[in-house]
Enzyme design. Sequence first.
Site, PDB file in Angstrom:
ATOM      1  CG  HIS A  33     136.955  96.449 117.405  1.00 14.78           C
ATOM      2  ND1 HIS A  33     137.655  95.272 117.359  1.00 14.78           N
ATOM      3  CD2 HIS A  33     136.150  96.463 116.326  1.00 14.78           C
ATOM      4  CE1 HIS A  33     137.273  94.589 116.298  1.00 14.78           C
ATOM      5  NE2 HIS A  33     136.370  95.273 115.657  1.00 14.78           N
ATOM      6  CG  HIS A  66     136.329  95.089 107.863  1.00 17.62           C
ATOM      7  ND1 HIS A  66     137.365  95.894 108.302  1.00 17.62           N
ATOM      8  CD2 HIS A  66     135.540  94.875 108.940  1.00 17.62           C
ATOM      9  CE1 HIS A  66     137.210  96.159 109.578  1.00 17.62           C
ATOM     10  NE2 HIS A  66     136.110  95.553 109.999  1.00 17.62           N
ATOM     11  CD  GLU A 124     122.495 102.686 115.437  1.00 14.42           C
ATOM     12  OE1 GLU A 124     123.708 102.672 115.740  1.00 14.42           O
ATOM     13  OE2 GLU A 124     122.076 102.751 114.265  1.00 14.42           O
ATOM     14  CD  GLU A 181     137.028  97.541 113.329  1.00 15.46           C
ATOM     15  OE1 GLU A 181     135.992  98.020 113.829  1.00 15.46           O
ATOM     16  OE2 GLU A 181     137.016  96.600 112.510  1.00 15.46           O
ATOM     17  CG  ASP A 209     106.464  81.655 100.112  1.00 20.12           C
ATOM     18  OD1 ASP A 209     105.589  81.262 100.897  1.00 20.12           O
ATOM     19  OD2 ASP A 209     107.525  82.218 100.491  1.00 20.12           O
ATOM     20  CG  ASP A 252     140.107  95.299 119.906  1.00 19.96           C
ATOM     21  OD1 ASP A 252     139.645  94.484 119.079  1.00 19.96           O
ATOM     22  OD2 ASP A 252     139.853  96.524 119.898  1.00 19.96           O
ATOM     23  CG  HIS A 291     131.990  97.680 110.587  1.00 17.82           C
ATOM     24  ND1 HIS A 291     132.477  98.625 111.470  1.00 17.82           N
ATOM     25  CD2 HIS A 291     132.862  96.638 110.653  1.00 17.82           C
ATOM     26  CE1 HIS A 291     133.603  98.188 112.016  1.00 17.82           C
ATOM     27  NE2 HIS A 291     133.850  96.969 111.534  1.00 17.82           N
ATOM     28  CD  GLU A 292     131.523  92.878 109.877  1.00 10.00           C
ATOM     29  OE1 GLU A 292     131.308  93.056 111.085  1.00 10.00           O
ATOM     30  OE2 GLU A 292     132.664  92.697 109.421  1.00 10.00           O
ATOM     31  CD  GLU A 344     122.941 103.715 110.977  1.00 10.67           C
ATOM     32  OE1 GLU A 344     122.819 104.783 111.599  1.00 10.67           O
ATOM     33  OE2 GLU A 344     123.168 102.614 111.543  1.00 10.67           O
ATOM     34  CG  ASN A 363     115.381 104.806 112.153  1.00  9.86           C
ATOM     35  OD1 ASN A 363     114.539 105.713 112.187  1.00  9.86           O
ATOM     36  ND2 ASN A 363     115.045 103.540 111.976  1.00  9.86           N
ATOM     37  CG  ASP A 423     125.207 100.628 112.347  1.00 10.84           C
ATOM     38  OD1 ASP A 423     125.134 101.436 113.297  1.00 10.84           O
ATOM     39  OD2 ASP A 423     124.792  99.441 112.424  1.00 10.84           O
ATOM     40  CE1 TYR A 436     140.446  93.082 113.152  1.00 10.97           C
ATOM     41  CE2 TYR A 436     140.055  95.018 111.813  1.00 10.97           C
ATOM     42  CZ  TYR A 436     139.633  94.135 112.767  1.00 10.97           C
ATOM     43  OH  TYR A 436     138.389  94.285 113.340  1.00 10.97           O
ATOM     44  CE1 TYR A 457     125.195  97.812 124.106  1.00 17.18           C
ATOM     45  CE2 TYR A 457     126.047  95.692 123.393  1.00 17.18           C
ATOM     46  CZ  TYR A 457     125.986  96.704 124.330  1.00 17.18           C
ATOM     47  OH  TYR A 457     126.715  96.602 125.486  1.00 17.18           O
TER      48      TYR A 457
END
Length: 317
Positions: A232, A147, A191, A167, A60, A227, A143-144, A178, A184, A139, A158, A194
């Site tokens: 990051h 990229h 945020e 990044e 549905d 990293d 973000h993805e 946002e 928000n 966000d 990278y 997480y």
Amino acid sequence: VVGTTVNGTGTGVLGDTKSFKMVKSGAYYYLQDDTRGKGVHTFDAKNRTSLPGTLWRSTDTLLDAAYDRAAVDAHAYASQVYDYYKDVFGRNSFDNNGAILKSVVHYGRNYNNAFWDGTQMVYGDGDGTTFTSLSGGLDVIAHELTHAVTERTSNLIYRNESGALNESISDIFGTLLEFHTNNNPDYLIGEDIYTPNTPGDAFRSMSDPTAYGDPDHYSKRFTGTGDNGGVHINSGIINKAAYLLAVGGTHYNVSVTGIGNEKMGQIFYRANTTYFTASTTFSQARAGLVQAAADLFGANSQEVNSVKQAFNAVGVQ
Ligand SMILES: O=C(O)[C@H](CCc1ccccc1)CC1(C(=O)N[C@@H](Cc2c[nH]c3ccccc23)C(=O)O)CCCC1
Ligand SMILES: [Ca+2]
Ligand SMILES: [Ca+2]
Ligand SMILES: [Zn+2]
């Protein structure tokens, strides 16, 4: 699938109701939006790691089960990111040729991360304590997808400074989404997804990178190999510069006149798509951003001066 476009509604990760496009084909309804570029398609990995899994199928158009939430947000937010790049920059998907936006949810088991793998956006469900379903953060999705835009434009390597710039650009456009959709808005990253039991925290901050252990000045950059050379971590330096450019403020005794989110976004978008190359360093990024601001607002504009001030404030010449 081939079928007819219908309206769907559903519940997102945070329990909010939203609507989106689906395609009806035979007796089933699919999370396939044929109204944007060549399509926005959302898949179910069914908690395994083979990609992309199967195109999300429902009996549905009401996706209000707990298992549906991650898919609802992945689909609806990907559509919002498509609309942003199209409406604000005239860019038709990440390849500027309407490429299908593919998202995969329920990837792996308790998978506490998300990624763009060169073909699709992939979201874990989180373990429910450190993360909830990562597609629940606009966000994160922006973000993805950014990229993917970067990969098709500057293609910033990278690793090390070019990777931290890569990044930061993704954090910047995650944040701008946002504000653009007034969802928000804040200068925090992640945020919404997480530590679902702890309000107000995030895993990165653009306004104060040091709140989460990231540097807010070039003299404090990470020089290790972890990293990918701190992509990051050192992103905090450029994130802080972008924040100061938009909002203004005084940082390490350097004052920056804010020019607003929209102009900051225009400058970063033009620099990333026109001046940055795969190996662009922080210093070269400053030059590219100054040039982009000059192109957009004039060589002697406040905007150009604010870019210089912002990079002075974070110690990048
Ligand atoms: O896109 C990216 O830069 C991150 C991609 C990470 C990744 C790379 C390669 C394979 C798998 C995963 C994913 C995000 C990220 O910033 N991840 C950070 C923070 C993080 C998320 N989950 C974690 C779990 C453990 C440690 C760190 C993290 C990281 O991977 O560092 C971006 C926004 C939200 C998650
Ligand atoms: Ca945010
Ligand atoms: Ca939290
Ligand atoms: Zn990233």
